[in-house]
Design a protein around this motif. Structure first.
Motif, PDB file in Angstrom:
ATOM      1  N   ALA A  57      95.958  51.556 -18.099  1.00  0.00           N
ATOM      2  CA  ALA A  57      95.802  50.439 -19.552  1.00  0.00           C
ATOM      3  C   ALA A  57      96.001  48.815 -18.630  1.00  0.00           C
ATOM      4  N   ILE A  58      96.096  48.528 -17.706  1.00  0.00           N
ATOM      5  CA  ILE A  58      96.958  47.371 -16.679  1.00  0.00           C
ATOM      6  C   ILE A  58      95.011  46.907 -16.828  1.00  0.00           C
ATOM      7  N   ILE A  59      93.745  47.526 -16.831  1.00  0.00           N
ATOM      8  CA  ILE A  59      93.045  47.125 -17.075  1.00  0.00           C
ATOM      9  C   ILE A  59      92.316  46.234 -18.097  1.00  0.00           C
ATOM     10  N   PRO A  60      91.905  46.224 -19.350  1.00  0.00           N
ATOM     11  CA  PRO A  60      92.169  46.061 -20.257  1.00  0.00           C
ATOM     12  C   PRO A  60      93.327  44.916 -20.901  1.00  0.00           C
ATOM     13  N   ILE A  61      95.071  45.511 -20.823  1.00  0.00           N
ATOM     14  CA  ILE A  61      95.561  44.404 -20.743  1.00  0.00           C
ATOM     15  C   ILE A  61      95.699  42.591 -20.308  1.00  0.00           C
ATOM     16  N   VAL A  62      95.317  42.765 -18.409  1.00  0.00           N
ATOM     17  CA  VAL A  62      95.052  42.197 -18.249  1.00  0.00           C
ATOM     18  C   VAL A  62      94.118  41.241 -18.537  1.00  0.00           C
ATOM     19  N   LEU A  63      92.890  41.866 -18.695  1.00  0.00           N
ATOM     20  CA  LEU A  63      91.927  40.510 -18.545  1.00  0.00           C
ATOM     21  C   LEU A  63      91.981  39.748 -19.884  1.00  0.00           C
ATOM     22  N   GLY A  64      92.228  40.904 -21.475  1.00  0.00           N
ATOM     23  CA  GLY A  64      92.466  40.695 -22.356  1.00  0.00           C
ATOM     24  C   GLY A  64      93.817  39.373 -22.066  1.00  0.00           C
ATOM     25  N   LEU A  65      94.295  39.353 -21.457  1.00  0.00           N
ATOM     26  CA  LEU A  65      95.399  38.390 -21.211  1.00  0.00           C
ATOM     27  C   LEU A  65      95.101  37.209 -20.375  1.00  0.00           C
ATOM     28  N   ALA A  66      94.129  37.707 -19.853  1.00  0.00           N
ATOM     29  CA  ALA A  66      93.189  35.949 -18.956  1.00  0.00           C
ATOM     30  C   ALA A  66      92.755  35.395 -20.243  1.00  0.00           C
ATOM     31  N   PHE A  67      91.999  35.903 -20.894  1.00  0.00           N
ATOM     32  CA  PHE A  67      90.818  35.849 -21.701  1.00  0.00           C
ATOM     33  C   PHE A  67      92.023  34.759 -23.084  1.00  0.00           C
ATOM     34  N   LEU A  68      92.651  34.732 -23.060  1.00  0.00           N
ATOM     35  CA  LEU A  68      93.994  34.621 -24.427  1.00  0.00           C
ATOM     36  C   LEU A  68      94.084  33.029 -23.582  1.00  0.00           C
ATOM     37  N   ARG A  69      94.612  33.110 -22.031  1.00  0.00           N
ATOM     38  CA  ARG A  69      94.908  32.616 -21.644  1.00  0.00           C
ATOM     39  C   ARG A  69      93.675  30.693 -21.569  1.00  0.00           C
ATOM     40  N   GLY A  70      92.629  31.577 -21.686  1.00  0.00           N
ATOM     41  CA  GLY A  70      91.559  30.242 -21.262  1.00  0.00           C
ATOM     42  C   GLY A  70      91.384  30.002 -22.206  1.00  0.00           C
ATOM     43  N   LYS A  88      93.244  29.653 -24.654  1.00  0.00           N
ATOM     44  CA  LYS A  88      94.613  28.456 -24.877  1.00  0.00           C
ATOM     45  C   LYS A  88      94.533  26.911 -24.162  1.00  0.00           C
ATOM     46  N   GLU A  89      93.766  27.243 -22.849  1.00  0.00           N
ATOM     47  CA  GLU A  89      93.708  26.122 -21.974  1.00  0.00           C
ATOM     48  C   GLU A  89      92.766  24.773 -22.367  1.00  0.00           C
ATOM     49  N   GLY A  90      91.560  26.216 -22.698  1.00  0.00           N
ATOM     50  CA  GLY A  90      90.122  25.212 -22.894  1.00  0.00           C
ATOM     51  C   GLY A  90      89.873  24.816 -24.268  1.00  0.00           C
ATOM     52  N   VAL A  91      91.342  24.583 -25.257  1.00  0.00           N
ATOM     53  CA  VAL A  91      91.457  24.441 -26.957  1.00  0.00           C
ATOM     54  C   VAL A  91      92.594  23.161 -26.743  1.00  0.00           C
ATOM     55  N   SER A  92      93.299  23.105 -25.614  1.00  0.00           N
ATOM     56  CA  SER A  92      94.062  22.265 -25.152  1.00  0.00           C
ATOM     57  C   SER A  92      93.826  20.776 -24.076  1.00  0.00           C
ATOM     58  N   GLY A  93      92.931  21.286 -23.557  1.00  0.00           N
ATOM     59  CA  GLY A  93      92.620  20.560 -22.074  1.00  0.00           C
ATOM     60  C   GLY A  93      91.185  20.302 -22.395  1.00  0.00           C
ATOM     61  N   GLY A  94      90.717  21.014 -22.880  1.00  0.00           N
ATOM     62  CA  GLY A  94      89.117  20.385 -23.071  1.00  0.00           C
ATOM     63  C   GLY A  94      87.897  21.522 -22.668  1.00  0.00           C
ATOM     64  N   SER A  95      88.609  22.337 -21.533  1.00  0.00           N
ATOM     65  CA  SER A  95      87.417  22.641 -20.914  1.00  0.00           C
ATOM     66  C   SER A  95      88.627  23.759 -19.124  1.00  0.00           C
ATOM     67  N   VAL A  96      88.011  24.742 -19.499  1.00  0.00           N
ATOM     68  CA  VAL A  96      89.013  25.596 -18.717  1.00  0.00           C
ATOM     69  C   VAL A  96      88.524  26.445 -17.282  1.00  0.00           C
ATOM     70  N   ASN A  97      88.877  26.779 -16.738  1.00  0.00           N
ATOM     71  CA  ASN A  97      87.881  26.788 -15.592  1.00  0.00           C
ATOM     72  C   ASN A  97      87.884  28.300 -15.357  1.00  0.00           C
ATOM     73  N   PHE A  98      86.921  29.319 -16.036  1.00  0.00           N
ATOM     74  CA  PHE A  98      87.598  30.762 -15.943  1.00  0.00           C
ATOM     75  C   PHE A  98      87.870  31.508 -14.229  1.00  0.00           C
ATOM     76  N   GLN A  99      87.137  30.654 -13.396  1.00  0.00           N
ATOM     77  CA  GLN A  99      87.211  31.822 -12.009  1.00  0.00           C
ATOM     78  C   GLN A  99      88.736  31.389 -11.329  1.00  0.00           C
ATOM     79  N   GLN A 100      89.122  30.150 -11.768  1.00  0.00           N
ATOM     80  CA  GLN A 100      90.687  30.325 -11.304  1.00  0.00           C
ATOM     81  C   GLN A 100      91.739  31.159 -12.384  1.00  0.00           C
ATOM     82  N   ILE A 101      91.093  31.167 -13.552  1.00  0.00           N
ATOM     83  CA  ILE A 101      92.320  32.679 -14.394  1.00  0.00           C
ATOM     84  C   ILE A 101      91.926  33.775 -14.149  1.00  0.00           C
TER      85      ILE A 101
END
Length: 360
Positions: free
Chosen positions: A225-238, A240-253
């Motif tokens: 379950a590490i796999i879907p949970i961590v990918l989900g957290l990465a999506f949520l962080r991306g 969130k940062e996309g909303v607050s910062g205007g754009s997000v670099n998914f390759q970094q996250i």
């Protein structure tokens, strides 16, 4: 370039290595506590003896971040997906229920307690999946700092010890069968070492019992379950940062180390199907555990123990809520599926067959 890197990080990495070696041995002698907890405590104590660790800081940071990711990747070599699928799929309803319970409790209770998001996330993930390994995987994705990681690991450790001590007697009081207790331990205990400790204690109380095999296979399934949970957290962080910062670099996250973790699991699975014994991958699993201990030593070196103790009340309360919720749901789901679980002979056959292959 390599020489400059070694010069910048060598001292700090060496210190973490020196701390990790005795903690590795202590973890083997006291598996209920485990090497990572010893390493965090040792790091926090040693940092008081260092008047200036500026020359060590780059190496300590490298160990707490990169070495931790390498540990997660190597963890994949301990997962044979084909063997896990044979047994673990049968326990999937309980695994999914307990994981969902822990994550929901972590979310709502942390809001009520007004806790930092990262600490709540790490405690929820660590409680629901596999303790320190899950925290190690999730921490880089959510951007947790070392104090937040140390806080979460400490909470998970506390309830690991309680589970290993209490659950065998609780299982006897509830009248669980050996297979039932193996399922209970595999779904309701956080860390792998504590799962094996609880199951081994049960087997010691029941002559001829073999709850350890069931608990181990179920726990390995839960680890996936590490796999879907961590990918989900990465999506949520991306998001969130996309909303607050205007754009997000998914390759970094995006957590590429999780992709390597999956690849390692696939390599193990294919090699097993080709007749390669699982013992070949044992050194990788051992190295993964040692890297986690090294990383926890680095995290301890970056942790203010006074601040950790002062802020410990709310995380412990959150951990207790997650732990009790998982325990209740694991037992409740097993009771609901009680008629199904009476068909245990087939499960025992698959467990023993899978366990013999995993350990060979």
């Amino acid at each position: 370039m390599l020489a400059d890197f070694i010069k910048a990080t060598g001292r700090g990495v060496a210190l973490c290595l020196l701390i990790a070696l005795p903690c590795w041995l202590l973890g083997k002698a006291f598996p209920i506590v485990g090497g990572p907890v010893f390493a965090i405590l040792a790091g926090m104590l040693i940092t008081f003896l260092l008047p200036d660790k500026s020359r060590l800081q780059k190496g300590i940071t490298f160990t707490s971040k990169k070495i931790l990711q390498y540990a997660v990747i190597l963890l994949g070599f301990g997962l044979n997906l084909s063997e896990i699928a044979k047994v673990g799929a049968q326990s999937l309803p309980i695994i999914v229920s307990t994981i969902a319970t822990a994550l929901l409790i972590a979310y709502f209770v942390s809001r009520r307690l007004q806790m930092p998001d990262n600490v709540a996330t790490l405690i929820g993930v660590g409680s629901s999946i596999c303790g320190g390994s899950a925290i190690a995987a999730a921490a880089p994705v959510v951007g947790a700092n070392d104090e937040e990681i140390a806080q979460s690991i400490s909470v998970i450790f506390l309830f690991n010890v309680l589970a290993a001590l209490i659950f065998p007697s609780l299982g006897m009081a509830l009248g669980l069968s050996t297979d039932g207790f193996g399922l209970f331990a595999g779904t309701a205990v956080n860390d792998t070492s504590s799962v094996t400790a609880a199951a081994a204690a049960w087997d010691g109380l029941h002559t001829g019992a073999n709850a350890l095999d069931t608990a181990t296979i179920v726990k390995l399934t839960r680890t996936l379950a590490i796999i879907p949970i961590v990918l989900g957290l990465a999506f949520l962080r991306g998001k969130k940062e996309g909303v607050s910062g205007g754009s997000v670099n998914f390759q970094q996250i995006f957590p590429m180390f999780i992709m390597y973790f999956v690849l390692a699991s696939c390599v193990t699975t294919v090699c097993s199907l080709l007749g390669v014994p699982m013992a070949v991958f044992a050194p990788f699993k051992s190295l993964s555990k040692f890297f986690i201990i090294m990383a926890m030593a680095a995290i301890g070196l970056n942790t203010n123990i006074v601040k950790l103790v002062k802020n410990g009340g709310k995380p412990i309360l959150l951990g207790a809520c997650c732990w009790m919720g998982i325990t209740a749901v694991s037992l409740m789901m097993q009771h609901i599926l009680g008629i199904w679980w009476k068909k245990r002979r087939r499960l025992v056959f698959h467990v023993r067959k899978a366990s013999s292959r995993l350990c060979s």
